[in-house]
Design a protein around this motif. Sequence first.
Motif, PDB file in Angstrom:
ATOM      1  N   GLU A 144      -7.673  -1.600   6.248  1.00 16.64           N
ATOM      2  CA  GLU A 144      -8.455  -1.648   6.958  1.00 16.64           C
ATOM      3  C   GLU A 144      -9.882  -1.804   6.557  1.00 16.64           C
ATOM      4  OE1 GLU A 144     -10.143   0.980   4.987  1.00 16.64           O
ATOM      5  OE2 GLU A 144     -10.994   1.405   7.167  1.00 16.64           O
ATOM      6  N   TYR A 196      -4.496   6.059   3.146  1.00 16.64           N
ATOM      7  CA  TYR A 196      -3.662   4.612   2.653  1.00 16.64           C
ATOM      8  C   TYR A 196      -4.448   4.405   1.643  1.00 16.64           C
ATOM      9  CZ  TYR A 196      -2.655   4.318   7.648  1.00 16.64           C
ATOM     10  OH  TYR A 196      -2.095   4.817   9.004  1.00 16.64           O
ATOM     11  N   GLY A 197      -3.630   3.686   0.708  1.00 17.41           N
ATOM     12  CA  GLY A 197      -4.468   3.219  -0.711  1.00 17.41           C
ATOM     13  C   GLY A 197      -3.736   2.016  -1.338  1.00 17.41           C
ATOM     14  N   THR A 198      -4.483   1.217  -1.945  1.00 23.24           N
ATOM     15  CA  THR A 198      -3.992   0.055  -2.566  1.00 23.24           C
ATOM     16  C   THR A 198      -3.780   0.287  -4.018  1.00 23.24           C
ATOM     17  OG1 THR A 198      -5.487  -1.279  -1.020  1.00 23.24           O
ATOM     18  CG2 THR A 198      -4.596  -2.406  -3.031  1.00 23.24           C
ATOM     19  N   ARG A 219      -6.442   4.686  18.374  1.00 24.97           N
ATOM     20  CA  ARG A 219      -6.924   3.324  17.685  1.00 24.97           C
ATOM     21  C   ARG A 219      -7.815   2.338  18.694  1.00 24.97           C
ATOM     22  NH1 ARG A 219      -2.542   1.798  13.394  1.00 24.97           N
ATOM     23  NH2 ARG A 219      -1.952   4.109  12.857  1.00 24.97           N
ATOM     24  N   GLU A 260      -8.649   1.153  -3.978  1.00 22.41           N
ATOM     25  CA  GLU A 260      -9.218   1.644  -3.159  1.00 22.41           C
ATOM     26  C   GLU A 260      -8.402   2.524  -2.296  1.00 22.41           C
ATOM     27  OE1 GLU A 260      -9.122   1.215   0.172  1.00 22.41           O
ATOM     28  OE2 GLU A 260      -7.314   0.119  -0.031  1.00 22.41           O
ATOM     29  N   ARG A 291       1.380   8.235   6.025  1.00 30.53           N
ATOM     30  CA  ARG A 291       1.815   8.137   7.645  1.00 30.53           C
ATOM     31  C   ARG A 291       3.450   8.108   7.699  1.00 30.53           C
ATOM     32  NH1 ARG A 291       3.518   4.162   9.997  1.00 30.53           N
ATOM     33  NH2 ARG A 291       2.305   2.198   9.423  1.00 30.53           N
ATOM     34  N   ARG A 343       7.320   4.396  11.141  1.00 34.65           N
ATOM     35  CA  ARG A 343       7.718   4.329  12.609  1.00 34.65           C
ATOM     36  C   ARG A 343       9.348   3.966  12.602  1.00 34.65           C
ATOM     37  NH1 ARG A 343       3.213   0.459  12.715  1.00 34.65           N
ATOM     38  NH2 ARG A 343       1.266   1.869  13.016  1.00 34.65           N
ATOM     39  N   TYR A 389       5.424   0.167   3.211  1.00 30.04           N
ATOM     40  CA  TYR A 389       4.728   0.935   2.506  1.00 30.04           C
ATOM     41  C   TYR A 389       5.432   1.518   1.664  1.00 30.04           C
ATOM     42  CZ  TYR A 389       0.730   0.876   6.099  1.00 30.04           C
ATOM     43  OH  TYR A 389      -0.250   0.335   7.050  1.00 30.04           O
ATOM     44  N   SER A 408       0.851  -1.171   0.133  1.00 32.31           N
ATOM     45  CA  SER A 408      -0.156   0.008   0.030  1.00 32.31           C
ATOM     46  C   SER A 408       0.965   1.306  -0.345  1.00 32.31           C
ATOM     47  CB  SER A 408      -0.995   0.006   1.040  1.00 32.31           C
ATOM     48  OG  SER A 408      -1.816  -1.039   1.349  1.00 32.31           O
TER      49      SER A 408
HETATM   50  P1  5GP Z   1      -0.957   1.349  10.251  1.00 31.75           P
HETATM   51  O1  5GP Z   1      -0.774   2.789  10.435  1.00 31.75           O
HETATM   52  O2  5GP Z   1      -1.130   0.696  11.525  1.00 31.75           O
HETATM   53  O3  5GP Z   1       0.026   0.776   9.468  1.00 31.75           O
HETATM   54  O4  5GP Z   1      -2.400   1.204   9.197  1.00 31.75           O
HETATM   55  C1  5GP Z   1      -3.520   1.441   9.734  1.00 31.75           C
HETATM   56  C2  5GP Z   1      -4.599   0.794   9.199  1.00 31.75           C
HETATM   57  O5  5GP Z   1      -4.626   1.136   7.676  1.00 31.75           O
HETATM   58  C3  5GP Z   1      -4.615  -0.768   9.391  1.00 31.75           C
HETATM   59  O6  5GP Z   1      -5.815  -1.042   9.382  1.00 31.75           O
HETATM   60  C4  5GP Z   1      -4.152  -1.049   7.791  1.00 31.75           C
HETATM   61  O7  5GP Z   1      -4.454  -2.380   7.781  1.00 31.75           O
HETATM   62  C5  5GP Z   1      -4.825  -0.273   7.156  1.00 31.75           C
HETATM   63  N1  5GP Z   1      -4.118  -0.012   5.622  1.00 31.75           N
HETATM   64  C6  5GP Z   1      -2.799  -0.165   5.193  1.00 31.75           C
HETATM   65  N2  5GP Z   1      -2.716  -0.013   3.906  1.00 31.75           N
HETATM   66  C7  5GP Z   1      -4.240   0.027   3.576  1.00 31.75           C
HETATM   67  C8  5GP Z   1      -4.770   0.421   2.356  1.00 31.75           C
HETATM   68  O8  5GP Z   1      -4.063   0.468   1.315  1.00 31.75           O
HETATM   69  N3  5GP Z   1      -6.214   0.609   2.186  1.00 31.75           N
HETATM   70  C9  5GP Z   1      -6.696   0.742   3.233  1.00 31.75           C
HETATM   71  N4  5GP Z   1      -8.248   0.741   3.219  1.00 31.75           N
HETATM   72  N5  5GP Z   1      -6.355   0.436   4.310  1.00 31.75           N
HETATM   73  C10 5GP Z   1      -4.861   0.331   4.592  1.00 31.75           C
END
Ligand code: 5GP
Length: 178
Positions: free
Chosen positions: A94, A76-78, A138, A67, A37, A40, A48, A33
């Motif tokens: 998510e 966040y995007g795929t 969260r 999406e 953000r 960390r 990512y 994705s």
């Molecule tokens: P984190 O900041 O903990 O890495 O991710 C926060 C949330 O965003 C997690 O639930 C993770 O699975 C979700 N997430 C990560 N990549 C994507 C994405 O491309 N699309 C969506 N819709 N959610 C994502």
Amino acid sequence: MAIFVISGPGGAGKGTIVDQLCRADPDLWLSRSWTTRARRPSEDPYSYRFTDRSTFEAHIEADGFLEWVEFLGNYYGTPLPTPPEGADVLFEIELQGAESVKQRFPESVLIFVEPPSRNAQEARLRSRGDVEETIQKRLRKAEGEEVLGHEIADHIVVNDDLERAVAEVAGIVSLYRG
Ligand code: 5GP
């Protein structure tokens, strides 16, 4: 080609499950994705594609995402998936994104991973070094995610023991392979 979507609240351990699953199964192709953000300190730079808001927005405009969502203040995007021939596809996203993938590919399999307890989830969120405000956001978000997750998931996996949970998800994956 089967499509698997792994979703669940932050701190459920879905990232660790996905890592282990993919390491053991070369026929699973994990989508990477994009996010705005900040990375960390403990995080792999390739976990990512870390990007800024204007680059992300330009990619939205160019129809480059399958999406995308804004989640707790970050995008966040795929990206449109490009799996190798013969591979099955895995998205770790998510729930709102999981719903979009389900709408677009109704045959996709949604696996919702849950922490065994709110305390265990909180401990996991703390151990990865998020700031307190993010941890609290969260945890609050998790309540709603769990309700919706139970409604729309095809399978629910409780991550009470990592090895057991990975084996359960691997079993679900093998159920849907041709
Ligand atoms: P984190 O900041 O903990 O890495 O991710 C926060 C949330 O965003 C997690 O639930 C993770 O699975 C979700 N997430 C990560 N990549 C994507 C994405 O491309 N699309 C969506 N819709 N959610 C994502």
